[in-house]
Write an enzyme that holds these catalytic residues in place. Structure first.
Site, short mmCIF file in Angstrom:
data_model
loop_
_atom_site.label_atom_id
_atom_site.label_comp_id
_atom_site.label_asym_id
_atom_site.label_seq_id
_atom_site.Cartn_x
_atom_site.Cartn_y
_atom_site.Cartn_z
N VAL A 6 0.84 -1.20 0.00
CA VAL A 6 0.00 0.00 0.00
C VAL A 6 0.88 1.25 0.00
O VAL A 6 1.84 1.35 0.77
CB VAL A 6 -0.93 0.01 1.23
CG1 VAL A 6 -1.68 1.34 1.34
CG2 VAL A 6 -1.91 -1.15 1.15
N LYS A 7 0.56 2.18 -0.88
CA LYS A 7 1.29 3.44 -0.92
C LYS A 7 0.62 4.42 0.04
O LYS A 7 -0.41 5.00 -0.28
CB LYS A 7 1.33 4.02 -2.34
CG LYS A 7 2.34 5.14 -2.49
CD LYS A 7 2.48 5.58 -3.92
CE LYS A 7 3.68 6.52 -4.09
NZ LYS A 7 3.74 7.60 -3.10
N GLU A 8 1.20 4.51 1.22
CA GLU A 8 0.65 5.44 2.22
C GLU A 8 0.92 6.87 1.77
O GLU A 8 1.87 7.16 1.04
CB GLU A 8 1.27 5.17 3.58
CG GLU A 8 1.02 3.78 4.13
CD GLU A 8 -0.44 3.50 4.49
OE1 GLU A 8 -1.23 4.47 4.52
OE2 GLU A 8 -0.78 2.33 4.70
N GLY A 62 -2.62 4.25 -3.72
CA GLY A 62 -2.32 3.27 -4.76
C GLY A 62 -1.40 2.21 -4.19
O GLY A 62 -1.44 1.91 -2.99
#
Length: 576
Positions: free
Chosen positions: A119-121, A268
């Site tokens: 997960v792109k934090e 994203g």
């Protein structure tokens, strides 16, 4: 865990590190300054001198990349000649479709699994490492030390560590012992809002990866990174593993359609895999359009408040901009906190509520936003004699590109405004327009790009860049002279003046910040080579609008361009 990422630093690795840093020092001292592709900034931390290395962003896209390292975020320590890498970030990686190597067909053909989608934090990139023989925890932002972001991250690190009964010294010792850097995302709405919301229990540092402090990018497996996060009390970054790129793509598409993962919006995914040919680590990212729309709204709000030009990629942004202007009229202080990165999320929620209730709003336009109609300004950045007009004429013959020459558009009074107006009129009737002027000075580029974005916010700006960092002034002068017939002393004097006043493109500067993409051309190459490079670059950037022409078509377009002998005007507003 992979032995290569945790084994003691070998003599060969240390040698390669010294070679790299020797090259970095040489490049950072290149004269004149316009030829420097590497810059350094020194910091004092715990009595030690550390150096942060930074490069111009567009250079990462050059193929092959001219930089001695692609590490984005690189800190070194020790005396010059015997330095070591003390912290490093990931090698620069790109979004899907952003470069040729992140198009899905290339990925499916040239990479191999497993594919780890993490997960792109949505936060600040933070690096942490152990210095002073592991006694001191170094915490940095992407490129800097002792800035608000790194200080907030250090405070969060201490909070996380305390919750599991550990100390900063323990983490520093662990990272130093393993010659590693921990890569975090700092997500804290109370410190500064970004785009997505992080409620109380989700705030803090997300451990995204651990990288070896070496020249080559060697990363720890995600499973081991998760165990380290749990050991030291950090938020673990959620990840998913797939055998094929197609499976990973299907999963990401489903999350995008659901507008959430496990009940929360995300930016994203970051994808880790390997290249099929040599099994080297390969990374790319999948950013959702809904997130990029919200990001555009945040940036655009600041520009509207400051009465500055802004760029628009999505149709709904124009309605958001109109709403912001109305809010400012009714309450001039409504967005005062934006400059401190506060109120971003609340403003977005208010607009979406308003839009859905009053403008026949469609929720799909928020989560699957429509992009604005394509308009592209091709802006050369060059000096006279490089062949830019030949490229412009050939692109016009190939693709119907609009061609506006400064000579024909200029008026004696307000020449810039006259030229800009001619470019805007051409963009009314052409998808692509070539603004045929050298634009070798940053101030002139800023004036043009700001005016275009002010009048046509959705216009994409592509710089066709003839850089000067790979050749001497005399060599460039000789090349320019070879392109002109006849070539007199007056011409040589103008060329030499422009070469000495040439200001390199810098996408991180205010002057060039509105440039979207860069296509590099070669001031020493012939017209055929530069035309082909421009054609290839444009077709790669805009595959839906431009189809690659045949070699015969390119040759005919070049012949047509060369038959048109443009009259040379050497002093039109200082920018021929």
């Amino acid at each position: 865990m992979a032995d290569a990422a945790t084994a003691p630093m070998s003599p060969e690795e240390k040698h390669r590190m010294r070679e790299l840093l020797s090259t970095m020092h040489k490049l950072s001292k290149e004269l004149p300054a316009s030829k420097r592709i590497v810059r350094q900034t020194a910091y004092e931390v715990a009595g030690q001198r550390l150096v942060s290395w930074k490069s111009n962003e567009y250079l990462y896209k050059r193929d092959p990349c001219p930089l001695p390292t692609r590490a984005r975020g690189l800190f070194t320590g020790g005396p010059e000649g015997d330095e070591t890498i003390v912290a490093r970030g990931y090698d620069k990686f790109f979004n899907i479709g952003e470069v040729a190597r992140t198009k899905w067909d290339w990925i499916e053909t040239h990479t191999r699994g497993p594919y780890e989608l993490s997960v792109k934090e949505d936060g600040y990139l933070i690096l942490a490492a152990g210095i002073d023989e592991g006694r001191t925890l170094l915490v940095t932002s992407k490129h800097a030390v002792n800035v608000p972001q790194s200080e907030a991250a250090l405070a969060w690190a201490q909070r996380h560590l305390a919750q599991v009964g550990r100390s900063a010294e323990e983490l520093a010792g662990f990272l130093h012992e393993n010659s590693a850097t921990a890569v975090f995302e700092l997500c804290d709405d109370e410190f500064e809002e970004s785009i997505l919301e992080y409620p109380d229990r989700t705030r803090g540092l997300y451990l995204h990866g651990i990288i070896r402090n070496s020249v080559d990018q060697a990363m720890w497996p995600s499973a081991e990174v998760t165990r380290v996060a749990e050991r030291f009390g950090f938020h673990a970054t959620q990840y998913f593993t797939f055998d094929s790129a197609a499976e990973g793509r299907t999963f990401a598409d489903q999350v995008r359609r659901d507008h959430a993962l496990d009940g929360r919006a995300i930016e994203g995914f970051v994808v880790r895999c390997q290249t099929a040919a040599d099994e080297r680590p390969f990374m790319f990212k999948i950013k959702f359009d809904s997130y990029m729309l919200f990001h555009e709204w945040r940036d655009m709000t600041n520009y509207v408040v400051a009465n500055k030009s802004f760029r628009t990629r999505y149709a709904l942004t124009e309605q958001y901009a109109a709403w912001v202007r109305e809010q400012l009229k009714a309450n001039p202080e409504a967005f005062d906190q934006f400059k401190e990165n506060k109120g971003i999320i609340a403003a977005r929620k208010r607009f979406i509520e308003y839009y859905l209730a009053h403008d026949n709003g469609c929720a799909e336009e928020v989560y699957e936003p429509t992009k604005v109609a394509l308009r592209v300004l091709l802006m050369p950045v060059a000096t006279i004699g490089c062949g830019k007009t030949t490229v412009a004429l050939a692109l016009s013959a190939l693709f119907g590109v609009g061609h506006v020459q400064s000579d024909g558009a200029m008026a004696k009074k307000k020449p810039n405004g006259t030229f800009h107006g001619a470019v805007l009129r051409a963009l009314e009737n052409h998808t692509f327009v070539f603004a045929d002027r050298t634009n070798y000075m940053a101030e002139v580029r800023q004036s043009l790009t700001a005016d275009i974005h002010d009048k046509l916010p959705g216009c994409r700006i592509v710089a066709l860049y003839w850089p000067h960092d790979r050749a001497s002034e005399d060599t460039l002068l000789a090349a320019a002279a070879a392109h002109s017939d006849p070539c007199g002393e007056e011409y040589r004097g103008v060329v030499r003046s422009q070469l000495r006043r040439f200001e390199p493109l810098d996408l991180e500067s205010i002057s060039d910040g509105l440039v979207d993409e860069v296509i590099e051309l070669d001031p020493l190459a012939d017209a055929a080579t530069n035309l082909q490079a421009a054609v290839d670059g444009l077709c790669a950037l805009f595959p839906g609008a431009l189809q690659p022409p045949s070699p015969a078509d390119v040759a005919r377009a070049l012949e047509t361009a060369l038959q048109q002998k443009p009259t040379l005007h050497m002093n039109v507003g200082g920018q021929s």
